[in-house]
Design a protein around this motif. Sequence first.
Motif, PDB file in Angstrom:
ATOM      1  N   GLU A  80      -5.253  18.706  -7.626  1.00 25.61           N
ATOM      2  CA  GLU A  80      -4.029  18.109  -8.176  1.00 25.61           C
ATOM      3  C   GLU A  80      -2.936  19.159  -8.232  1.00 25.61           C
ATOM      4  O   GLU A  80      -3.124  20.226  -8.821  1.00 25.61           O
ATOM      5  CB  GLU A  80      -4.308  17.545  -9.572  1.00 25.61           C
ATOM      6  N   GLU A  81      -1.806  18.843  -7.603  1.00 27.93           N
ATOM      7  CA  GLU A  81      -0.654  19.749  -7.661  1.00 27.93           C
ATOM      8  C   GLU A  81      -0.198  19.891  -9.116  1.00 27.93           C
ATOM      9  O   GLU A  81      -0.298  18.959  -9.896  1.00 27.93           O
ATOM     10  CB  GLU A  81       0.502  19.197  -6.823  1.00 27.93           C
ATOM     11  N   ASN A  82       0.305  21.043  -9.457  1.00 20.91           N
ATOM     12  CA  ASN A  82       0.835  21.331 -10.794  1.00 20.91           C
ATOM     13  C   ASN A  82      -0.215  21.271 -11.893  1.00 20.91           C
ATOM     14  O   ASN A  82       0.121  21.124 -13.052  1.00 20.91           O
ATOM     15  CB  ASN A  82       2.007  20.402 -11.131  1.00 20.91           C
ATOM     16  N   CYS A  83      -1.482  21.348 -11.531  1.00 27.22           N
ATOM     17  CA  CYS A  83      -2.551  21.421 -12.529  1.00 27.22           C
ATOM     18  C   CYS A  83      -2.730  22.891 -12.889  1.00 27.22           C
ATOM     19  O   CYS A  83      -2.721  23.749 -12.019  1.00 27.22           O
ATOM     20  CB  CYS A  83      -3.851  20.845 -11.955  1.00 27.22           C
ATOM     21  N   GLY A  84      -2.889  23.174 -14.148  1.00 28.70           N
ATOM     22  CA  GLY A  84      -3.016  24.557 -14.590  1.00 28.70           C
ATOM     23  C   GLY A  84      -4.447  25.042 -14.749  1.00 28.70           C
ATOM     24  O   GLY A  84      -4.663  26.096 -15.328  1.00 28.70           O
ATOM     25  N   CYS A 103      -7.867  24.529  -9.721  1.00 34.07           N
ATOM     26  CA  CYS A 103      -6.690  24.223  -8.909  1.00 34.07           C
ATOM     27  C   CYS A 103      -5.853  25.462  -8.623  1.00 34.07           C
ATOM     28  O   CYS A 103      -5.077  25.468  -7.670  1.00 34.07           O
ATOM     29  CB  CYS A 103      -5.853  23.138  -9.585  1.00 34.07           C
TER      30      CYS A 103
END
Length: 162
Positions: free
Chosen positions: A92-96, A100
């Motif tokens: 998932e993009e922008n997952c911290g 990821c």
Amino acid sequence: DGYALGGLSVGEPIGDMHAVLDAIASGMPPDRPRYLMGVGKPEDLVRGVLAGIDMFDCVLPTRNARNGWLYTRAGVVKIRHTRNRADTRLIEENCGCPTCARFSRAYLRHLFVTGEILGMRLCTLHNLHFFQGLMAEMRAAIEKNRLDSFSRVFFEHTEPRE
């Protein structure tokens, strides 16, 4: 000290589960902790909070991670699928989460296909991060008296299930 509700999400139609949850949760004293046992899909957590539930526990995030099911805002990614063989995107993009931050879908799929336990661990980290983030967003929405608008946006981006 509080009230627990269990025995839901065990195979009954989702509409029945929601009807029982709404009917029982509304009768639980609002000044006591209200706990829903064994319910853990993201949409059911949001429904539970809307019904007045304060606490949850469920094996779903970790069990599903160990089987290669990863939760995202766009839905579940099943990492074992062949389509992930050469997919260099993150789960998932922008997952911290740590997973990821470093690993592609292709690498995670490789770990699962070869039986490396690291795959299960990395997927578990992602799912726990996702669920903790969802709960933190709901807490923030409650504090700002915006739970209704949060839930509307959430359900607009969640596929209905039966």
